[in-house]
Design an enzyme around this catalytic site. Structure first.
Site, PDB file in Angstrom:
ATOM      1  N   HIS A 153       6.098  -5.705  20.289  1.00  0.00           N
ATOM      2  CA  HIS A 153       5.495  -5.586  18.961  1.00  0.00           C
ATOM      3  C   HIS A 153       6.224  -6.374  17.878  1.00  0.00           C
ATOM      4  CE1 HIS A 153       3.753  -1.475  20.465  1.00  0.00           C
ATOM      5  NE2 HIS A 153       3.405  -2.517  21.234  1.00  0.00           N
ATOM      6  N   GLU A 247      -7.864  -2.241  16.669  1.00  0.00           N
ATOM      7  CA  GLU A 247      -8.579  -2.150  15.392  1.00  0.00           C
ATOM      8  C   GLU A 247      -8.811  -3.513  14.757  1.00  0.00           C
ATOM      9  OE1 GLU A 247      -6.622   2.146  13.985  1.00  0.00           O
ATOM     10  OE2 GLU A 247      -6.297   0.334  12.788  1.00  0.00           O
ATOM     11  N   TYR A 257      -2.603   2.193   6.865  1.00  0.00           N
ATOM     12  CA  TYR A 257      -3.574   2.112   7.952  1.00  0.00           C
ATOM     13  C   TYR A 257      -3.326   3.132   9.064  1.00  0.00           C
ATOM     14  CZ  TYR A 257      -5.552  -1.630   5.367  1.00  0.00           C
ATOM     15  OH  TYR A 257      -6.173  -2.330   4.346  1.00  0.00           O
TER      16      TYR A 257
END
Length: 373
Positions: A153, A247, A257
């Site tokens: 990530h 998403e 978010y």
């Protein structure tokens, strides 16, 4: 009721059962496509990002750390590229040109960097100029901290808005309970800077004690696609969920978010992360995928070259190895279509200055989609 339906859907995904909550969870395969393909740039391994220079040539990042200049059918490796931290998903990531590149010559790179006191690495943003296939005048504009030896990530994409502000994304670096909801920590954020790395005074957390003032939005997991809407100028992103819950989001100033407090995904083990898919003060995605497609690069189609494609979004799927076209009505996805199926892991997609679509596929290279006459 909505949460119950989603929870049952996620259970089905974990058991490898079919589940369709609504029509946008169905991806269609067209009987014929409005293009043929040409492998324009071959011999690439993980072409993470690409950008077109004013002369029509192309810069391509290889995750392993090479920046390639493709011109007149030949590949040249650019020298003096920053040293990258190669671990897991980390490496040389995105490349983008300044909107006024013709006059100022600035290009921008995101990459995993080991700079800092801690072991490991984190995502950095650099600008530089290209001179005789060498990077010169290199400036590190942002380096996330602290470093970590985790391999997941890093993000990361770069985009400019219509006012010339620079946006870039950093994933939460595998620290979902620490980073994405904390504006005092890097990771799980989308950042907004001036083109020289300065922080705009109207960024949402300027003046907040201890905050990372470059942050523009937070609560993200791992944004690997970013594009500017051609009509509204808004910045959109796509991001990886866990198992389910990828998403598409429209990025808003100071917005949260939700990750990992709310999600449409579950753990890879099949266990729940949370029973919440929405909460007050947290944004809902414009679209989410169940099951996950592992989205990467993203581009809006503005050309008339591909039939009725104009106005839709193209998103690469790493997991299912195809290019997906999402048909929009306003800010709503009304249908999905699988194109360039089974070609390989699609890492990036761009609409070139010539109005043609270019697709980066791992282990192969850059494909050009040639419209059928």
């Amino acid at each position: 009721m909505r949460n119950s339906i989603v929870y049952l859907c996620l259970i089905a995904v974990s058991l490898n059962l079919s589940c369709a909550q609504n029509t946008t969870n169905q991806v269609n395969t067209p009987k014929e496509t409005p293009f043929t393909t040409e492998l324009l740039v071959s011999g690439l391994q993980i072409p993470w990002g690409m950008s077109f220079l004013p002369d029509g040539s192309m810069l391509i990042t290889e995750k392993s750390g090479e920046l390639i200049h493709f011109k007149n059918g030949s590949k040249t490796e650019v020298s003096n590229v920053p040293e990258v931290y190669q671990r897991g998903q980390g490496g040389l990531l995105d490349v983008a040109l300044h909107p006024d590149y013709k006059n100022n010559g600035w290009l921008y790179l995101t990459y995993a960097s080991s700079d800092g006191e801690e072991k490991g690495g984190h995502t950095a943003l650099m600008r530089a100029k290209l001179q005789n296939n060498t990077l010169v005048e290199k400036e590190v504009l942002y380096k996330a901290s602290p470093n970590t030896t985790k391999g997941q990530h890093f993000g990361s994409r770069i985009e400019f808005d219509n006012e010339g502000y620079l946006y870039f994304s950093i994933g939460e670096r595998g620290a979902r309970d620490e980073n994405p909801q904390d504006i005092k920590r890097d990771g799980g954020k989308i950042y907004r800077l001036f083109d020289d790395g300065g922080v705009p005074e109207d960024n949402p957390f300027v003046g907040t004690n201890g905050a990372k003032t470059a942050i523009y939005s937070y609560g993200h997991r791992n944004p690997q696609g970013m594009a500017k809407h051609p009509e509204t100028g808004a910045i959109w992103d796509n991001e990886h969920g866990p198992q389910g819950g990828d998403e598409i989001n429209v990025i808003k100033k100071g917005a949260n978010y939700g990750w990992p407090v709310i999600t449409y995904g579950i753990n890879y083990s099949g266990t729940p992360i949370t029973d919440k898919t929405e909460m007050p003060g947290m944004e809902q995605p414009l679209h989410y995928w169940v099951p996950s497609i592992a989205p990467s690069g993203m581009a809006f189609v503005t050309t008339d070259n591909y039939g009725d494609w104009k106005g839709s979004i193209l998103v690469g799927s790493l997991k299912f190895q195809y290019l997906e076209r999402l048909v929009l009505e306003g800010n709503k996805v009304v249908s999905r279509e699988k194109v360039l199926a089974d070609e390989g892991r699609v890492r990036d997609v761009k609409e070139g200055p010539d109005g043609l679509i270019y697709v980066a596929v791992e282990g192969k290279g850059i494909f050009k989609l040639i419209p059928k006459s």
